[in-house]
Enzyme design. Structure first.
Site, PDB file in Angstrom:
ATOM      1  N   SER A 113       2.100 -28.026  53.442  1.00 36.21           N
ATOM      2  CA  SER A 113       1.652 -27.465  53.642  1.00 36.21           C
ATOM      3  C   SER A 113       2.112 -27.763  55.518  1.00 36.21           C
ATOM      4  CB  SER A 113       0.712 -27.028  53.971  1.00 36.21           C
ATOM      5  OG  SER A 113       0.158 -25.880  54.444  1.00 36.21           O
ATOM      6  N   PRO A 124      -5.001 -24.773  64.967  1.00 43.26           N
ATOM      7  CA  PRO A 124      -5.845 -25.042  65.826  1.00 43.26           C
ATOM      8  C   PRO A 124      -7.218 -25.004  65.438  1.00 43.26           C
ATOM      9  CG  PRO A 124      -5.944 -23.020  64.863  1.00 43.26           C
ATOM     10  CD  PRO A 124      -4.475 -23.171  64.532  1.00 43.26           C
ATOM     11  N   LYS A 138      -2.591 -33.834  51.392  1.00 43.42           N
ATOM     12  CA  LYS A 138      -1.356 -33.410  51.415  1.00 43.42           C
ATOM     13  C   LYS A 138      -0.297 -34.367  51.970  1.00 43.42           C
ATOM     14  CE  LYS A 138      -1.782 -28.433  50.991  1.00 43.42           C
ATOM     15  NZ  LYS A 138      -0.439 -28.410  48.991  1.00 43.42           N
TER      16      LYS A 138
END
Length: 224
Positions: A113, A124, A138
């Protein structure tokens, strides 16, 4: 790739994994999919996919799932909802990577991701705060794969949508870009990376060129 070897998918029951399964069977590739529950078994078997039952969090069942036919490549989209408080984003992928090494698999594609690793700069602060626990897992999976000795491609999609493919999916090595992309377009990019030596040992962000945030200039990655 030899005619009798399979592409093994972890996470084929839904989302990007399901789209990858759709795409590969459309290309007449031999696909083996590991499922944790029987829910989508009939659908996948109806597509001509060889289904094996296995839980990514259980080492023995992952190894068992990879036995039998030779496997040319593994694609993992494992992650998502915690099971008994334990996410599969790291541990499930670690088990798949270890089993792939044991099985002599040539290539491993991990769908991760944007926000993971050095692409943390693309998100952000508010989004990062929300996704932090997932992104940590991840990133650990990405690092484990890089250090495994397997030929790897890590693909980090932006925000995912379920509409049909647009054909505008692009890859880039630039970790600063963010945006959204349809799951079906991610699947097409993943499958193109399977056959591309250019994608070997690369970490790539995946976006739709028409759905970028803050249209920064970036260099597209060529798979040829």
């Amino acid at each position: 790739m030899t005619a009798e070897s399979y592409i093994f998918i972890g996470g084929a029951s839904r989302g990007v994994g399901r789209e990858i399964a759709n795409y590969l069977t459309g290309e007449n590739q031999k696909v083996k999919a590991m499922l944790r529950s029987d829910q989508s078994r009939a659908d996948l078997e109806g597509m001509g996919i060889k289904v094996v039952m296995g839980d990514g969090l259980n080492v023995a069942s992952v190894e068992q799932a990879m036995l039998g036919e030779p496997i040319h490549a593994v694609i993992s989209t494992i992650g998502g909802l915690p099971k008994d408080g334990e996410r599969a984003d790291y541990l499930g992928n670690k088990n798949l990577i270890d089993a792939a090494v044991k099985a002599g698999v040539k290539k491993f594609i991990l769908v991760s991701s944007i926000g993971s690793g050095n692409s943390v700069v693309a998100l952000p602060p508010q989004a990062l705060e929300t996704l932090k626990p997932v992104l940590i897992e991840k990133e650990k999976a990405e690092q484990y794969l890089i250090e495994s000795g397997l030929i790897y491609t890590i693909i980090r999609p932006g925000g995912l949508k379920s509409e049909p493919a647009t054909g505008n999916g692009v890859l880039t090595e630039d970790p600063r870009v963010a945006g959204t992309i349809h799951r079906a377009d991610v699947a097409q990019l993943v499958c193109r990376c399977l056959e591309s030596d250019a994608a070997n040992n690369k970490v790539l962000s995946a976006l739709d060129r028409n759905m970028m945030y803050g249209q920064a200039e970036f260099e597209e990655f060529s798979l040829t």
